[in-house]
Design a protein around this motif. Structure first.
Motif: not given
Length: 96
Positions: A23-29
């Protein structure tokens, strides 16, 4: 030319060592398209929630309320599986 390495000589990659930390690794960018919900067409069947590979469908009290854009990769599966009668989810360009 250097010799190619054998598969077992390659370093291990793409491993999250600490379980539950994804959850700490944001991947939507890097998403190109994003899903948009037309709530007036949604019958809350939650088929999109079942098929979402990134757990990016937000459901509260058994109803679809939106998308977790921090983790949504824009694959479009949710829009594809949305029933033909409603088509409540459409994919739009990220920067419109």
């Amino acid at each position: 030319m250097s010799e190619l390495k054998k598969w077992f000589e390659l370093p291990v990659g793409a491993v999250i060592d600490e379980p539950g930390s994804a959850i700490r690794y944001k991947t939507g960018s890097w998403r190109t398209f994003k899903p948009v919900l037309d709530k007036s067409k949604c019958n809350d069947c939650l088929i999109c929630w079942i098929y979402c590979p990134d757990n990016s469908i937000i459901v509260q009290d058994g109803k679809l309320v939106g998308f977790d854009y921090d983790h949504c990769k824009g694959c479009g599966i949710c829009a594809e599986v949305c029933p033909d009668k409603s088509k409540a989810i459409t994919m739009v360009l990220e920067h419109q």
